[in-house]
Structures are given as structure tokens and as C-alpha cells.
Design a protein around this motif. Structure first.
Motif, PDB file in Angstrom:
ATOM      1  N   TYR A   1     -22.218  14.094 -23.068  1.00  0.00           N
ATOM      2  CA  TYR A   1     -21.330  13.575 -22.417  1.00  0.00           C
ATOM      3  C   TYR A   1     -22.115  12.794 -21.304  1.00  0.00           C
ATOM      4  CZ  TYR A   1     -16.760  14.787 -24.247  1.00  0.00           C
ATOM      5  OH  TYR A   1     -15.718  15.436 -24.886  1.00  0.00           O
ATOM      6  N   ARG A   2     -22.944  13.311 -20.776  1.00  0.00           N
ATOM      7  CA  ARG A   2     -24.177  12.783 -19.815  1.00  0.00           C
ATOM      8  C   ARG A   2     -24.909  11.604 -20.123  1.00  0.00           C
ATOM      9  NH1 ARG A   2     -29.382  13.243 -18.795  1.00  0.00           N
ATOM     10  NH2 ARG A   2     -29.984  13.074 -16.472  1.00  0.00           N
ATOM     11  N   ALA A   3     -25.348  11.800 -21.359  1.00  0.00           N
ATOM     12  CA  ALA A   3     -26.257  10.876 -22.010  1.00  0.00           C
ATOM     13  C   ALA A   3     -25.284   9.463 -22.351  1.00  0.00           C
ATOM     14  CB  ALA A   3     -26.756  11.272 -23.325  1.00  0.00           C
ATOM     15  N   ARG A   4     -23.923   9.790 -22.760  1.00  0.00           N
ATOM     16  CA  ARG A   4     -22.959   8.663 -22.963  1.00  0.00           C
ATOM     17  C   ARG A   4     -22.751   8.032 -21.553  1.00  0.00           C
ATOM     18  NH1 ARG A   4     -18.390  11.693 -26.715  1.00  0.00           N
ATOM     19  NH2 ARG A   4     -19.808  12.206 -28.442  1.00  0.00           N
ATOM     20  N   VAL A   5     -22.452   8.720 -20.528  1.00  0.00           N
ATOM     21  CA  VAL A   5     -22.074   8.134 -19.262  1.00  0.00           C
ATOM     22  C   VAL A   5     -23.252   7.242 -18.702  1.00  0.00           C
ATOM     23  CG1 VAL A   5     -21.904   8.695 -16.726  1.00  0.00           C
ATOM     24  CG2 VAL A   5     -20.652   9.956 -18.588  1.00  0.00           C
ATOM     25  N   LEU A   6     -24.443   7.759 -19.103  1.00  0.00           N
ATOM     26  CA  LEU A   6     -25.722   6.896 -18.307  1.00  0.00           C
ATOM     27  C   LEU A   6     -26.092   5.645 -19.085  1.00  0.00           C
ATOM     28  CD1 LEU A   6     -28.301   9.750 -17.860  1.00  0.00           C
ATOM     29  CD2 LEU A   6     -26.844   8.771 -16.251  1.00  0.00           C
ATOM     30  N   GLU A   7     -25.589   5.961 -20.520  1.00  0.00           N
ATOM     31  CA  GLU A   7     -25.734   4.660 -21.327  1.00  0.00           C
ATOM     32  C   GLU A   7     -24.585   3.590 -20.886  1.00  0.00           C
ATOM     33  OE1 GLU A   7     -25.874   3.459 -25.962  1.00  0.00           O
ATOM     34  OE2 GLU A   7     -25.436   5.541 -25.538  1.00  0.00           O
ATOM     35  N   LYS A   8     -23.486   3.981 -20.920  1.00  0.00           N
ATOM     36  CA  LYS A   8     -22.383   3.150 -20.716  1.00  0.00           C
ATOM     37  C   LYS A   8     -22.423   2.391 -19.584  1.00  0.00           C
ATOM     38  CE  LYS A   8     -18.725   5.176 -23.726  1.00  0.00           C
ATOM     39  NZ  LYS A   8     -17.601   5.652 -23.779  1.00  0.00           N
ATOM     40  N   ILE A   9     -22.875   3.106 -18.402  1.00  0.00           N
ATOM     41  CA  ILE A   9     -22.787   2.556 -16.842  1.00  0.00           C
ATOM     42  C   ILE A   9     -24.373   1.726 -16.841  1.00  0.00           C
ATOM     43  CG2 ILE A   9     -23.290   3.365 -14.471  1.00  0.00           C
ATOM     44  CD1 ILE A   9     -21.144   5.180 -14.714  1.00  0.00           C
ATOM     45  N   GLY A  10     -25.336   2.318 -17.490  1.00  0.00           N
ATOM     46  CA  GLY A  10     -26.384   1.259 -17.555  1.00  0.00           C
ATOM     47  C   GLY A  10     -27.614   1.951 -16.619  1.00  0.00           C
ATOM     48  N   VAL A  11     -27.761   3.238 -16.265  1.00  0.00           N
ATOM     49  CA  VAL A  11     -28.584   3.822 -15.377  1.00  0.00           C
ATOM     50  C   VAL A  11     -29.529   4.852 -15.861  1.00  0.00           C
ATOM     51  CG1 VAL A  11     -27.080   3.466 -13.203  1.00  0.00           C
ATOM     52  CG2 VAL A  11     -26.928   5.536 -14.808  1.00  0.00           C
ATOM     53  N   ARG A  12     -30.675   5.311 -15.531  1.00  0.00           N
ATOM     54  CA  ARG A  12     -31.478   5.952 -16.231  1.00  0.00           C
ATOM     55  C   ARG A  12     -31.436   7.397 -15.864  1.00  0.00           C
ATOM     56  NH1 ARG A  12     -36.654   2.513 -14.450  1.00  0.00           N
ATOM     57  NH2 ARG A  12     -35.482   2.712 -12.579  1.00  0.00           N
ATOM     58  N   ASN A  13     -31.028   7.932 -14.714  1.00  0.00           N
ATOM     59  CA  ASN A  13     -30.847   9.309 -14.424  1.00  0.00           C
ATOM     60  C   ASN A  13     -29.639   9.436 -13.461  1.00  0.00           C
ATOM     61  OD1 ASN A  13     -31.900   8.489 -11.761  1.00  0.00           O
ATOM     62  ND2 ASN A  13     -33.633   8.211 -12.632  1.00  0.00           N
ATOM     63  N   ASP A  14     -29.604  10.749 -12.878  1.00  0.00           N
ATOM     64  CA  ASP A  14     -28.297  11.186 -12.116  1.00  0.00           C
ATOM     65  C   ASP A  14     -28.661  10.672 -10.937  1.00  0.00           C
ATOM     66  OD1 ASP A  14     -27.757  12.825 -14.220  1.00  0.00           O
ATOM     67  OD2 ASP A  14     -28.389  14.708 -13.414  1.00  0.00           O
ATOM     68  N   VAL A  15     -29.956  10.412 -10.238  1.00  0.00           N
ATOM     69  CA  VAL A  15     -29.931   9.700  -8.827  1.00  0.00           C
ATOM     70  C   VAL A  15     -29.487   8.227  -8.919  1.00  0.00           C
ATOM     71  CG1 VAL A  15     -31.721   8.878  -7.312  1.00  0.00           C
ATOM     72  CG2 VAL A  15     -32.027  11.024  -8.365  1.00  0.00           C
ATOM     73  N   GLU A  16     -29.838   7.561  -9.981  1.00  0.00           N
ATOM     74  CA  GLU A  16     -29.271   6.248 -10.083  1.00  0.00           C
ATOM     75  C   GLU A  16     -27.542   6.226 -10.286  1.00  0.00           C
ATOM     76  OE1 GLU A  16     -31.367   3.917 -12.893  1.00  0.00           O
ATOM     77  OE2 GLU A  16     -33.245   3.999 -11.886  1.00  0.00           O
ATOM     78  N   LEU A  17     -27.255   7.179 -11.098  1.00  0.00           N
ATOM     79  CA  LEU A  17     -25.775   7.246 -11.123  1.00  0.00           C
ATOM     80  C   LEU A  17     -24.890   7.580  -9.854  1.00  0.00           C
ATOM     81  CD1 LEU A  17     -23.383   7.558 -13.450  1.00  0.00           C
ATOM     82  CD2 LEU A  17     -23.936  10.054 -13.101  1.00  0.00           C
ATOM     83  N   ALA A  18     -25.610   8.356  -9.104  1.00  0.00           N
ATOM     84  CA  ALA A  18     -25.192   9.005  -7.644  1.00  0.00           C
ATOM     85  C   ALA A  18     -25.082   7.257  -6.834  1.00  0.00           C
ATOM     86  CB  ALA A  18     -25.768   9.938  -6.958  1.00  0.00           C
ATOM     87  N   LEU A  19     -26.235   6.837  -6.964  1.00  0.00           N
ATOM     88  CA  LEU A  19     -26.115   5.296  -6.047  1.00  0.00           C
ATOM     89  C   LEU A  19     -25.513   4.612  -6.508  1.00  0.00           C
ATOM     90  CD1 LEU A  19     -30.072   5.012  -6.037  1.00  0.00           C
ATOM     91  CD2 LEU A  19     -28.598   5.551  -3.973  1.00  0.00           C
ATOM     92  N   PHE A  20     -24.894   4.367  -7.999  1.00  0.00           N
ATOM     93  CA  PHE A  20     -24.089   3.579  -8.469  1.00  0.00           C
ATOM     94  C   PHE A  20     -22.616   4.036  -7.955  1.00  0.00           C
ATOM     95  CE2 PHE A  20     -20.616   3.169 -11.474  1.00  0.00           C
ATOM     96  CZ  PHE A  20     -20.659   1.709 -11.796  1.00  0.00           C
ATOM     97  N   ALA A  21     -22.316   5.200  -8.038  1.00  0.00           N
ATOM     98  CA  ALA A  21     -20.845   5.913  -7.434  1.00  0.00           C
ATOM     99  C   ALA A  21     -20.723   5.483  -6.025  1.00  0.00           C
ATOM    100  CB  ALA A  21     -20.855   7.127  -7.621  1.00  0.00           C
ATOM    101  N   VAL A  22     -21.885   5.369  -5.219  1.00  0.00           N
ATOM    102  CA  VAL A  22     -21.827   5.155  -3.718  1.00  0.00           C
ATOM    103  C   VAL A  22     -21.371   3.822  -3.483  1.00  0.00           C
ATOM    104  CG1 VAL A  22     -23.043   4.896  -1.704  1.00  0.00           C
ATOM    105  CG2 VAL A  22     -23.075   7.032  -2.963  1.00  0.00           C
TER     106      VAL A  22
END
Length: 224
Positions: free
Chosen positions: A194-215
Motif C-alpha cells: 500500500y505504501r508503494a502505491r501511495v507514493l506512486e499515486k501522489i508522486g513522491v519518493r519517500n516518507d519525508v516527501e509524503l509528510a511535506l505533501f500532507a502539510v
């Protein structure tokens, strides 16, 4: 008599809905399910016995297989069966998505008993049940040029499935794969998928970029 199948993983919620439906002489609960697999089995068994439900009340948030996945399966196997989605989430998060997947209506669990009974009667007649707030969301969705335009312009985070969205929120909150697996009662390998799918769909490379996207998303949304 309208036969109803209740699918919700919380016993207290199912008991509460049964009490509400007991107030209506034309409604009868013919089954309960605590998860998606049981819901599918209940519909199939009822159809084989000639006593299948006329309406399915389906919770979105369930363990193992979320309500949107179950909705897809039900509409694939029983396309004419009305499914009324139930949720505690804000309408804007899942209402339009549910209706696009074939739900006959979307009802928040905060609705009063009369509205729930009316919703069941309405979808049983083959009509679509839409609250004013959901109608506003639908109008906004199609106002930009039709369904395809909506899909193309859909915000990245809204393209996630229900389970992917759960994983996204927990990852953005700093939870590890192991912690998420424990909370959602999934295997770590499944969470990693699921994590891999989330990163791919949102277009980020790692959890740090994902957290920044969420902020950034939260800041752009402003007050609810």
C-alpha cells in the motif's frame, strides 16, 4: 417488505441500526455482516435461498477489505442490488467516489433515524439518495466539464483507495510500517505494498516527501 442486510464491523452500530429499522413496519433486517467477506457471503446465500436483501447498508471503514472494495464486488456480481454507503467520514472525502462506483446513496452515520429509513425506502425503489451536501459536491464535480474532466483534475490524494488513504494518513503522521500493520490488522508486507502505491499515486519518493505533501495540503485547505 424491504429486506435489509447490515454490514458494519462494530456490533454496537449494527444493534443501533436494527433498533432504528424496527420502528418501520415495512423494513426487516435479514442479515448482518462484520466484514466484507461476510457481506458477500450473506448476499449470495440469501439469493440462493430466495430471500436475499433488497438493500445493503455498507460501512466504508472495515477491516480486511474496505467498503469501497466490497461495493465494487457487489455491483459486479449483483448490479441491480441497491447499496447504501454508511460513513463517519466527511461527505467530501468519499461521497462522490462511492456514487461513481455504483452506490445508490451515501449517508453519514450522524444522520437521524427518519433520514436513514427514508434513504432505505428511496434506494429500494430504484432511486438515488443524495443529501443536499452531497448534491453540492456532485454539482461541483460535474460543473468543470463532465465526468472525464473531473477524473483528470481529481486531486492526487483523492485518487487513493480507502485503505491507501488510511496508510497515507498514518505514514504522514510518522508511523512506521510495523505500527501501521498492527493498527490496521494487516501484514507488514501488505502495508509496504500500500505504501508503494501511495507514493506512486501522489508522486513522491519517500516518507519525508509524503509528510511535506500532507502539510502543504493541510495548509492549502485552510479551516474546515
Amino acid at each position: 417488505m424491504i429486506r435489509v442486510l447490515i454490514c458494519d464491523d462494530h456490533l454496537i452500530v449494527r444493534e443501533g441500526i436494527k433498533q432504528i429499522l424496527a420502528e418501520a413496519e415495512d423494513l426487516r433486517v435479514v442479515g448482518e455482516a462484520a466484514n466484507g467477506a461476510d457481506a458477500l457471503r450473506g448476499v449470495r446465500a440469501g439469493r440462493e435461498a430466495g430471500q436475499g436483501p433488497d438493500v445493503v447498508l455498507l460501512d466504508i471503514a472495515m477491516p480486511q477489505r474496505d467498503g469501497l472494495d466490497v461495493l465494487k464486488a457487489l455491483k459486479s456480481e449483483f448490479p441491480k442490488l441497491p447499496v447504501l454507503m454508511l460513513s463517519t467520514y466527511p461527505d467530501r472525502q468519499y461521497a462522490v467516489r462511492s456514487l461513481k462506483l455504483g452506490a445508490a446513496g451515501y449517508l453519514n452515520k450522524s444522520a437521524d433515524s427518519e433520514q436513514m429509513i427514508d434513504a432505505i425506502r428511496q434506494v429500494a425503489r430504484g432511486q438515488l439518495f443524495i443529501t443536499p451536501s452531497v448534491a453540492e459536491l456532485l454539482a461541483g464535480a460535474v460543473g468543470a466539464g463532465g465526468r472525464h474532466a473531473v477524473d483528470d483534475a481529481q486531486p492526487l490524494h483523492e485518487r487513493l483507495s480507502h485503505r491507501e488513504h488510511q496508510v497515507y494518513q498514518l505514514l504522514a503522521a510518522g508511523r512506521s510500517v510495523g505500527e501501521i500493520a498492527e493498527q490496521l490488522v494487516l501484514s507488514p508486507n501488505t502495508v509496504s505494498t500500500y505504501r508503494a502505491r501511495v507514493l506512486e499515486k501522489i508522486g513522491v519518493r519517500n516518507d519525508v516527501e509524503l509528510a511535506l505533501f500532507a502539510v502543504r495540503l493541510e495548509q492549502s485547505a485552510g479551516p474546515a
